[in-house]
Design a protein around this motif. Structure first.
Motif, PDB file in Angstrom:
ATOM      1  N   ASP A  98      61.023 125.262  12.008  1.00 50.03           N
ATOM      2  CA  ASP A  98      61.105 125.402  13.623  1.00 50.03           C
ATOM      3  C   ASP A  98      61.942 124.120  14.412  1.00 50.03           C
ATOM      4  OD1 ASP A  98      60.446 126.071  16.234  1.00 50.03           O
ATOM      5  OD2 ASP A  98      58.688 125.628  16.007  1.00 50.03           O
ATOM      6  N   PRO A  99      63.334 124.251  13.947  1.00 54.98           N
ATOM      7  CA  PRO A  99      64.049 122.879  14.363  1.00 54.98           C
ATOM      8  C   PRO A  99      64.186 122.892  15.960  1.00 54.98           C
ATOM      9  CG  PRO A  99      65.357 124.310  13.330  1.00 54.98           C
ATOM     10  CD  PRO A  99      64.091 124.550  13.041  1.00 54.98           C
ATOM     11  N   ASP A 100      64.072 124.256  16.497  1.00 53.74           N
ATOM     12  CA  ASP A 100      64.322 124.264  18.173  1.00 53.74           C
ATOM     13  C   ASP A 100      63.091 124.161  18.704  1.00 53.74           C
ATOM     14  OD1 ASP A 100      63.256 126.900  17.456  1.00 53.74           O
ATOM     15  OD2 ASP A 100      65.179 127.911  18.487  1.00 53.74           O
ATOM     16  N   GLY A 101      61.766 124.296  17.970  1.00 58.19           N
ATOM     17  CA  GLY A 101      60.280 124.241  18.856  1.00 58.19           C
ATOM     18  C   GLY A 101      60.087 125.547  19.166  1.00 58.19           C
ATOM     19  N   GLN A 102      60.687 126.742  18.917  1.00 57.13           N
ATOM     20  CA  GLN A 102      60.313 127.917  19.561  1.00 57.13           C
ATOM     21  C   GLN A 102      59.607 129.082  18.535  1.00 57.13           C
ATOM     22  OE1 GLN A 102      63.869 129.891  21.342  1.00 57.13           O
ATOM     23  NE2 GLN A 102      64.469 127.961  22.463  1.00 57.13           N
ATOM     24  N   GLU A 103      59.220 128.286  17.517  1.00 55.69           N
ATOM     25  CA  GLU A 103      58.296 129.201  16.481  1.00 55.69           C
ATOM     26  C   GLU A 103      56.880 128.851  16.418  1.00 55.69           C
ATOM     27  OE1 GLU A 103      60.049 128.832  12.560  1.00 55.69           O
ATOM     28  OE2 GLU A 103      61.962 128.932  13.406  1.00 55.69           O
ATOM     29  N   GLY A 104      56.498 127.905  17.352  1.00 53.58           N
ATOM     30  CA  GLY A 104      54.990 127.602  17.418  1.00 53.58           C
ATOM     31  C   GLY A 104      54.537 126.641  16.529  1.00 53.58           C
ATOM     32  N   PHE A 105      55.206 126.133  15.414  1.00 49.17           N
ATOM     33  CA  PHE A 105      55.144 125.002  14.644  1.00 49.17           C
ATOM     34  C   PHE A 105      54.717 123.724  15.478  1.00 49.17           C
ATOM     35  CE2 PHE A 105      56.958 121.501  11.499  1.00 49.17           C
ATOM     36  CZ  PHE A 105      55.767 121.596  10.945  1.00 49.17           C
ATOM     37  N   GLU A 106      53.460 123.096  15.289  1.00 54.84           N
ATOM     38  CA  GLU A 106      53.011 121.929  15.931  1.00 54.84           C
ATOM     39  C   GLU A 106      54.117 120.725  16.107  1.00 54.84           C
ATOM     40  OE1 GLU A 106      49.371 119.965  14.659  1.00 54.84           O
ATOM     41  OE2 GLU A 106      49.835 121.109  12.764  1.00 54.84           O
TER      42      GLU A 106
ATOM     43  N   GLY B 164      57.334 121.208  15.634  1.00 52.38           N
ATOM     44  CA  GLY B 164      58.837 121.895  15.925  1.00 52.38           C
ATOM     45  C   GLY B 164      59.437 121.227  16.854  1.00 52.38           C
ATOM     46  N   GLY B 165      60.769 121.549  17.153  1.00 51.35           N
ATOM     47  CA  GLY B 165      61.495 120.839  18.088  1.00 51.35           C
ATOM     48  C   GLY B 165      62.280 119.611  17.696  1.00 51.35           C
ATOM     49  N   TRP B 166      62.005 119.231  16.502  1.00 53.38           N
ATOM     50  CA  TRP B 166      62.636 117.848  15.837  1.00 53.38           C
ATOM     51  C   TRP B 166      64.097 117.928  15.920  1.00 53.38           C
ATOM     52  CZ3 TRP B 166      65.982 119.187  11.848  1.00 53.38           C
ATOM     53  CH2 TRP B 166      65.672 120.185  11.160  1.00 53.38           C
ATOM     54  N   PHE B 167      64.961 119.021  16.233  1.00 52.24           N
ATOM     55  CA  PHE B 167      66.376 118.758  16.208  1.00 52.24           C
ATOM     56  C   PHE B 167      66.809 118.305  17.529  1.00 52.24           C
ATOM     57  CE2 PHE B 167      70.498 120.256  17.602  1.00 52.24           C
ATOM     58  CZ  PHE B 167      71.408 120.478  16.214  1.00 52.24           C
ATOM     59  N   HIS B 168      66.416 118.630  18.862  1.00 54.78           N
ATOM     60  CA  HIS B 168      66.684 118.015  19.900  1.00 54.78           C
ATOM     61  C   HIS B 168      66.122 116.659  20.240  1.00 54.78           C
ATOM     62  CE1 HIS B 168      69.766 120.735  21.084  1.00 54.78           C
ATOM     63  NE2 HIS B 168      68.804 121.668  20.763  1.00 54.78           N
ATOM     64  N   GLN B 169      64.870 116.327  19.618  1.00 59.20           N
ATOM     65  CA  GLN B 169      64.264 115.336  19.702  1.00 59.20           C
ATOM     66  C   GLN B 169      64.768 114.090  19.308  1.00 59.20           C
ATOM     67  OE1 GLN B 169      60.135 116.163  18.201  1.00 59.20           O
ATOM     68  NE2 GLN B 169      59.563 116.817  20.174  1.00 59.20           N
ATOM     69  N   PHE B 170      65.439 114.386  18.122  1.00 59.48           N
ATOM     70  CA  PHE B 170      65.807 113.169  17.157  1.00 59.48           C
ATOM     71  C   PHE B 170      67.506 113.177  16.899  1.00 59.48           C
ATOM     72  CE2 PHE B 170      61.536 113.720  16.218  1.00 59.48           C
ATOM     73  CZ  PHE B 170      61.123 112.490  16.447  1.00 59.48           C
ATOM     74  N   VAL B 171      68.121 113.583  18.037  1.00 58.88           N
ATOM     75  CA  VAL B 171      69.731 113.680  18.025  1.00 58.88           C
ATOM     76  C   VAL B 171      70.113 113.109  19.506  1.00 58.88           C
ATOM     77  CG1 VAL B 171      69.821 116.206  19.021  1.00 58.88           C
ATOM     78  CG2 VAL B 171      71.417 115.159  17.449  1.00 58.88           C
TER      79      VAL B 171
END
Length: 196
Positions: free
Chosen positions: A18-26, A28-35
């Motif tokens: 879930d790198p983009d945070g759209q799969e519901g993983f708690e 998730g979204g780490w791609f844009h949070q840490f770039v």
């Protein structure tokens, strides 16, 4: 002969979920949070160069559907040139359930996975990129069908989540080909799988 290249983004502890945070993983979204912006600019240039050098894309069903749902109007933060290339490349999707792929230039591989991918490697002359598709990636590694691993590591440890490398039946030796920094905080590794 084709060369299967697994290209993936991962956290420092190997999480790919879930790198983009759209799969519901708690987490998730780490791609844009840490770039950072420089990271994203250089990441996009690398990704575009990779796609322009490829001859085909190999995906699992879920990853194919993920990409198809975002094409042709892919996120403007990603290169239009990359999106156009991805849309035009021949795509091969491994699935026993997909009957009517929605992404252009897609062929469904629904038979013996090892046989069909081995035949694909004989048919395609050049790089066959594998994005996402972690179940497929594990099969490719387990069956010694993967030739190269390209891994962009993000500066965060999640501690939990689906990892690229899980259980294998044996050791999988790799040879480091290249390491380079991307932007200010990402690291890009290129490995070749050591066969037999």
């Amino acid at each position: 002969m084709g060369k299967i290249v697994i290209s993936s983004n991962a956290t420092l502890d190997g999480v790919v979920q879930d790198p983009d945070g759209q799969e519901g993983f708690e987490l998730g979204g780490w791609f844009h949070q840490f770039v950072g912006s420089k990271d994203l600019e250089d990441w996009t240039a690398r990704e575009t160069e990779e796609a322009l050098g490829a001859e085909a894309v190999l995906l699992g069903r879920r990853s194919s559907e993920w990409f198809a749902s975002r094409m042709p109007s892919f996120d403007v933060r990603v290169s239009r040139k990359w999106a156009d290339r991805m849309n035009s490349l021949p795509k091969y999707v491994v699935s026993s359930t997909l009957e009517h792929p929605q992404w252009s230039n897609t062929t469904v591989l629904n038979g013996d996975v090892v046989k069909e991918i081995s035949e694909l490697k004989q048919k395609v002359n050049g790089e066959i990129l594998v994005y996402g598709s972690y179940q497929l990636v594990r099969t490719l590694m387990e069956q010694n069908l993967a030739d190269e691993l390209r891994l962009v590591v993000f500066p965060v440890v999640l501690g939990t989540g689906l990892r690229l490398f899980y259980e294998t039946s044996d050791k999988k030796p790799l040879h480091l080909v290249n390491t380079r920094k991307i932007g200010d905080g990402l690291v890009f590794y290129t490995y070749q799988f050591v066969q037999g």
